[in-house]
Scaffold this active site. Sequence first.
Site, short mmCIF file in Angstrom:
data_model
loop_
_atom_site.label_atom_id
_atom_site.label_comp_id
_atom_site.label_asym_id
_atom_site.label_seq_id
_atom_site.Cartn_x
_atom_site.Cartn_y
_atom_site.Cartn_z
CB ALA A 63 -0.98 -0.04 1.26
N GLY A 102 0.72 -5.13 0.72
CA GLY A 102 -0.71 -4.98 -0.10
C GLY A 102 -0.53 -5.54 -1.36
CD GLU A 105 -2.62 -7.81 2.66
OE1 GLU A 105 -2.15 -6.51 2.42
OE2 GLU A 105 -3.31 -8.04 3.64
CD GLU A 125 1.67 -5.77 5.55
OE1 GLU A 125 2.56 -6.76 5.33
OE2 GLU A 125 0.96 -5.74 4.45
#
Length: 690
Positions: A63, A102, A105, A125
Amino acid sequence: MSDFVKVSRDGDVAIVIIDNPPVNALSFHVRDPLMHALVSLRGDVSVAAIVIACAGRTFVAGADITEFGKPVQQPDLRALIVTLETIAKPTVAAIHGTALGGGLELALGCHFRVADAGARLGLPEVKLGLLPGGGGTVRLPRLVGGVKALRMIVSGTPIGAAEAHAAGLVDAVFEGDLTTHAVNFAREIARKGGPFTPVRDRDDGLKETDLRAFDAEAADLARKARGLEAPIACAQAVRNAVTLPFDEALAAERALFVTLVGSDQSRAQRHLFFAEREAAKLPGKDTPKRRIARIGVIGAGTMGGGIAMAFANGGYPVTLLETSGEALQRGLGTIEKNYAVSVSRGSLTEDAKRQRLAQFKGSTDHADLAECDLIIEAVFEDMAVKKEVFGKLDAVAKPGAILATNTSYLDINEIAGSISRPQDVLGLHFFSPANVMKLLEIVRAEKTAPDALATVVDLARRIGKVAVVVGVCHGFVGNRMLAARGSESEALLLEGATPSQIDKAFTDFGWPMGPFQMGDLAGLDIGWRNRKARGLTAVIADTLCEQGRFGQKTGRGFYLYEAGARAGVPDPEVEALIRDKAAERGIEPRAIGAEEIIERTLYPMINEGAKILEEKIAARASDIDVVWVNGYGFPIGKGGPMFWAGLEGGARIVERLEHWFRQTGKDVFKPAPLLKRMAETGSWETDATA
Ligand code: T1G
C-alpha cells in the site's frame, strides 16, 4: 486507460500492467483505474484469462504508506481483492522484484501466482507497527499453513521464489521474460477449464496446521515482542484464520488493523521508515561519486576487523594493514573465526565464507594502501596517533582517495587540517561490532568535498548500513547525547537508586538494556580511559575500575557475572560501595522512582538533541532518531528520542527540566531555546530547516 494502469492483449489473455514508480505502491491513482480495468475485463467475453504484472523494477511493494493517517479513498485494497475474487476466469499475478504487503495481498486475490526466480515475497507490515490489512493474515495460511504464515507475518521477513513455490504460495517459478511465461501459463490454465478456486475458498494449508504447535510458536514470538503491539496482533489475526470462518477472521483482521494504524507505535515506526531514507539524502542530488574499487583499513583490532568485514561482506576487496605480522595474523584470525561462527550458526555458507576471506589482503606496509580508493583508520583513539597515521596516508594514498577516520570523539577538522588534502577527509563512525551494527555516522568536516561525502553515503547503502550525515563536535550525535543521558547516572546512584532499578526503568521503557548493563557489556574501562583523557571523574565507576572490575569481561562490574553468564546479578559489594560514597558526601539515600530516572536521563538527552539541531550538527530531528534507533537500541515503538519527545509533550519536558535545574543547578537541565520553541509549536523545525 490511465498512466498508471495499462491493459494490453495477447490473444485471449489480457495483461494488466501497473506502472507507478518507484515501487508500484498501490496509491489511489493506481487502485481506481485498476478497479475499472478488472470490472471491464471480468465482463469481456473475448478475454479468457487475466495477468496482472508491473512495470519497472518490482511488483507492487505495498500500500502507499504516505496515505496512512489520511481519509481512505475508495476503492481500497480490500475492495479490489473482493472484485478480483468475483472473476470466474483465471487471474494470474506475475511477480518480479518484491511483492510486499498489499502487493502480495493483491496477488493472493488472484487464483494463481507465478514468480521470477529472483523475486521475493513477504508481508512486512509488522515493521511499520501494522498487520497485513488486505486479507493477508487470512489468505496466506490457506496456502502455506498456519505456522509458516505466522512466522512470515510476525517477522515481516520476505521469502524467495523457490521457497514460496515449495510452500505453495506461488504456482510456478520462471527465468527470463516473466510476462510471456505468465501469459502462456494463464492460457494453458484457461484451456484446461475451471472452475478456478479463489484462495479464500482453499484450505490446503489450514488442514495441516497443528494448533498446539501454532500456539507454542505464537507464545514464543510474543515473549520477544518487547512491548510492541503489532507482533501480538499479527499472531492473533493468523490464529483467527486457522480457527474462524473466513469472513469472521477477515472482519477481525480489519478491526485489529484499524487499531494499529491509529496507534502511536505504528506512527513511530512509519516515521522511522521515511526517516531512514531521508537521512541518506544530500543536497545536490546528482553529485558525481568517486569510483570505489578497493578499501584500505588500518588497524585489525575489534573495530578495524569489524569494519573490514563490513566491506568484504558488501563485496569489496580489502587491504588490511597492521603494524606487525603478529598483530595482522591475530586480526585475520579473528575475522576467520567470526565467519566460522556464522557458518556454524547456518547464517553463512562455507562457500560464502571462502569468498569473503578471499577479499582480504593483509599488509604491514603503508605503501600497499596506494591502490585503495577509500582508506579508513581504526587506530588508537589519540589525536597524535591519528595525525601520524594521516601524515603517512597523505604520502602514500592515490590522488582522490577518500581518507576516513573511525574516531568516536576527536576533532576531524583538526585531523584534516594536518594534511595536504583536507577535502578528501571525513569521518566514518562505525558502531561495534562494525560488521553487525547498522548505523554509520558519516562525519562531514568543514573542508570535506561534496563528492567525497556523496560517495561514502552511496557506499554505506551498498554495504547495508544506515547512514546519517553529521557535523563535527565532541561525540558527534550519538555519543554526545549518550553523555547527556548518562550525566546523572552517578548522582542517581548516590541519591539512592540501585543499578538494577535504573536499568529496569530503561528496559521497562523498551531499551534492550539499561546503562549499567550496557557499561558492563562494553567494558567499564573504555569510559574510564575516556574520562581520564578529559580530566573527568565518576566516583563509582572509577572506583570499580581501580578495583579491576571492568564488567562482563572480568566477571565483575556493576553486576556480578557467574562463570560465563551473560546476565549479571546485583552485587552487594557495589551497593555497599555506593552507600559509602554517598555517606562520604553527606547524601541521605531515598527511594527514587522510574519516572524520575527517565526525567533525569532521557530528558537531558532530548535537550542535547535540541542543541545539536541548533548547531546544525544534525540536519533533521529525524536524523537523530535514525542514529538512536540504529546505533543504540532506542525502542522503535517510540520512534527515536525526538519523535518520542513529541509523544511525551515538549511542554512537560521543559517543565521537568526546569524543575531539575532548580533542584541541581546543572546545565544539562537548562532547556535549550529550540526545545522551548518545540514545546510551543510542536515542531523541531529550526530557521535553517523550516
Ligand atoms: N509506500 C510509499 N512509498 C514507498 C513504499 C510504500 N509502500 N515503499 C517504498 N517507498 C518509497 C521510499 O520511501 C523511497 O522514496 C522509494 O520508494 C524507494 O524506496 C494494506 C498496510 C520495496 C524493498 O513495507 O521495503 O501494504 O526516498 O529507498 O531500497 O496490508 O522500499 O525515493 O522518495 O526503500 O530499493 C507494506 C516498504 C506497506 C515495503 C525497495 N510494504 N518498502 O527498497 O528502495 S503497508 C512495505 C520497502 C501495506 C497492506 C499494508 C522498500 C523496497 P524516496 P527504497 P529500495
